[in-house]
Design an enzyme around this catalytic site. Structure first.
Site, PDB file in Angstrom:
ATOM      1  N   ALA A 186      -2.315 -59.988  36.298  1.00 17.89           N
ATOM      2  CA  ALA A 186      -2.907 -59.766  37.622  1.00 17.89           C
ATOM      3  C   ALA A 186      -4.409 -60.024  37.619  1.00 17.89           C
ATOM      4  CB  ALA A 186      -2.605 -58.341  38.100  1.00 17.89           C
ATOM      5  N   PHE A 235      -7.654 -62.922  37.905  1.00 21.45           N
ATOM      6  CA  PHE A 235      -8.032 -63.762  39.047  1.00 21.45           C
ATOM      7  C   PHE A 235      -6.954 -64.798  39.366  1.00 21.45           C
ATOM      8  CE2 PHE A 235     -12.569 -62.685  37.852  1.00 21.45           C
ATOM      9  CZ  PHE A 235     -12.806 -61.912  38.974  1.00 21.45           C
ATOM     10  N   GLY A 237      -3.658 -64.927  38.429  1.00 22.23           N
ATOM     11  CA  GLY A 237      -2.391 -64.319  38.816  1.00 22.23           C
ATOM     12  C   GLY A 237      -2.439 -63.755  40.222  1.00 22.23           C
ATOM     13  N   ASN A 294      -2.528 -65.054  22.253  1.00 20.08           N
ATOM     14  CA  ASN A 294      -1.717 -65.344  23.430  1.00 20.08           C
ATOM     15  C   ASN A 294      -0.254 -65.593  23.088  1.00 20.08           C
ATOM     16  OD1 ASN A 294      -3.758 -64.849  25.175  1.00 20.08           O
ATOM     17  ND2 ASN A 294      -4.279 -66.982  25.579  1.00 20.08           N
ATOM     18  N   ARG A 341      -8.047 -82.268  39.967  1.00 17.52           N
ATOM     19  CA  ARG A 341      -9.469 -82.467  39.653  1.00 17.52           C
ATOM     20  C   ARG A 341      -9.822 -83.952  39.734  1.00 17.52           C
ATOM     21  NH1 ARG A 341      -9.351 -77.884  34.897  1.00 17.52           N
ATOM     22  NH2 ARG A 341     -10.084 -76.177  36.234  1.00 17.52           N
ATOM     23  N   HIS A 355      -3.323 -80.533  27.816  1.00 17.41           N
ATOM     24  CA  HIS A 355      -4.337 -79.982  28.722  1.00 17.41           C
ATOM     25  C   HIS A 355      -5.577 -79.692  27.890  1.00 17.41           C
ATOM     26  CE1 HIS A 355      -5.967 -77.949  32.157  1.00 17.41           C
ATOM     27  NE2 HIS A 355      -5.968 -76.765  31.593  1.00 17.41           N
TER      28      HIS A 355
END
EC number: 1.1.1.37
Length: 312
Positions: free
Chosen positions: A13, A15, A17, A100, A156, A180
């Site tokens: 939750a 920015f 999310g 992560n 972008r 990425h």
């Protein structure tokens, strides 16, 4: 009649999310469950309530719930994963990997338990490796585990081209292949403005500058913000993928897909042009590449593989 409303759970939750949850609700694509860790349950509930209170003004009907309990996500059609530690200035993507990956594995176990038929869309960086970790942990078919980076990278690229030509972004199309990261491969040959090939509209040195800026696009925003990373464009990109799935639009979108021989690569998640629809990944589109593009893509694949080596 039974409940036919769609349900999307957004894990993380922060920015990105929270913005994703708001965009999904605003477009009335689904009811949204916003999930974070128990220590952040109240702020998560606060964000969800704040969004819900915007609904009468914005004129959308969608339930938005904040929680730390995965039971609330049960029966989700799509689960979007944005959870994870953020990249700080000077931090390499590889520094993120171990932390992560652990988060991906624990989140995925909860998804499998409560939403075994869901489609998972992964945003957490380094996203190629994290999508692979989720795929392995979930046991889901590859069609139901995809990563988001290409929609953002392409957005972008399209933004910078539109600025260069002083045209509407709506008329600019493009494709970005590969991982990425700094080795992504914007395919200029397959990029157009109003159906006209970019190479006929923009001199080569300006195109090269746009390609380079696209590669560094995430870093540019990290440096400008000074604390945190991009979230509006990533959230918009996730929402586009969610919409394509829920509405079975069969959109041609660059996504991070599991390759089994396509483009000559095996057992790796990589950004490629795909068709995205109701089943998630409907098809991988194989483009003819020049020797130069192929060499660039190989370099990108090596970067992804180097990150994957850090995975447990």
């Amino acid at each position: 009649m039974g409940n036919t409303r769609k349900k999307v759970s957004v894990i993380g939750a922060g920015f990105t999310g929270a913005t994703t949850a708001f965009l999904i609700a605003q477009k009335e694509l689904a009811d949204v469950v916003l999930v974070d860790i128990p220590q952040l349950e109240n702020p998560t509930k606060g964000k969800a309530l704040d969004m819900l209170e915007a609904s009468p003004v914005q004129g959308f009907d969608a339930k938005i719930t904040g929680t730390s309990n995965y039971e609330d996500t049960a029966g989700s059609d799509i689960v979007v994963i944005t959870a994870g530690i953020a990249r700080k200035p000077g931090m390499s993507r590889d520094d993120l990997v171990s932390t992560n990956e652990k988060i991906m594995r624990s989140v995925t176990q909860e998804i499998v338990k409560y939403s075994p038929d869901s489609i998972i869309v992964v945003l957490t960086n380094p996203v190629d490796a994290m999508t692979y970790a989720v795929y392995k942990e979930s046991g889901f078919p590859k069609e139901r585990v995809i990563g988001q980076s290409g929609v953002l990278d392409t957005a972008r690229f399209r933004t910078f081209v539109a600025e260069e030509l002083n045209l509407s972004v709506k008329d600019v199309t493009g494709f970005v292949l590969g991982g990425h990261g700094d080795d992504m491969v914007p395919l200029v040959r397959y990029s157009y403005a109003g159906g006209i090939p970019l190479e006929t509209l923009i001199p080569k040195e300006r195109i090269d500058a746009i390609v380079e800026r696209t590669r560094k696009g995430g870093g540019e925003i990290v440096n400008l913000l000074g604390n945190g990373s991009a979230y509006y464009a990533p959230a918009a990109s996730l929402t586009e993928m969610v919409e394509a799935i829920l509405k079975d639009q069969r959109r041609v979108l660059p996504t991070i897909a599991y390759l089994e021989g396509e483009y000559g690569y095996e057992g790796i998640y990589l950004g490629v042009p795909t068709i995205v629809g109701g089943n998630g990944l409907e098809q991988i589109i194989e483009l003819e590449l020049t020797d130069y593009e192929r060499a660039q893509l190989n370099k990108s694949v090596e970067s992804v593989k180097n990150v994957m080596k850090v995975l447990s």
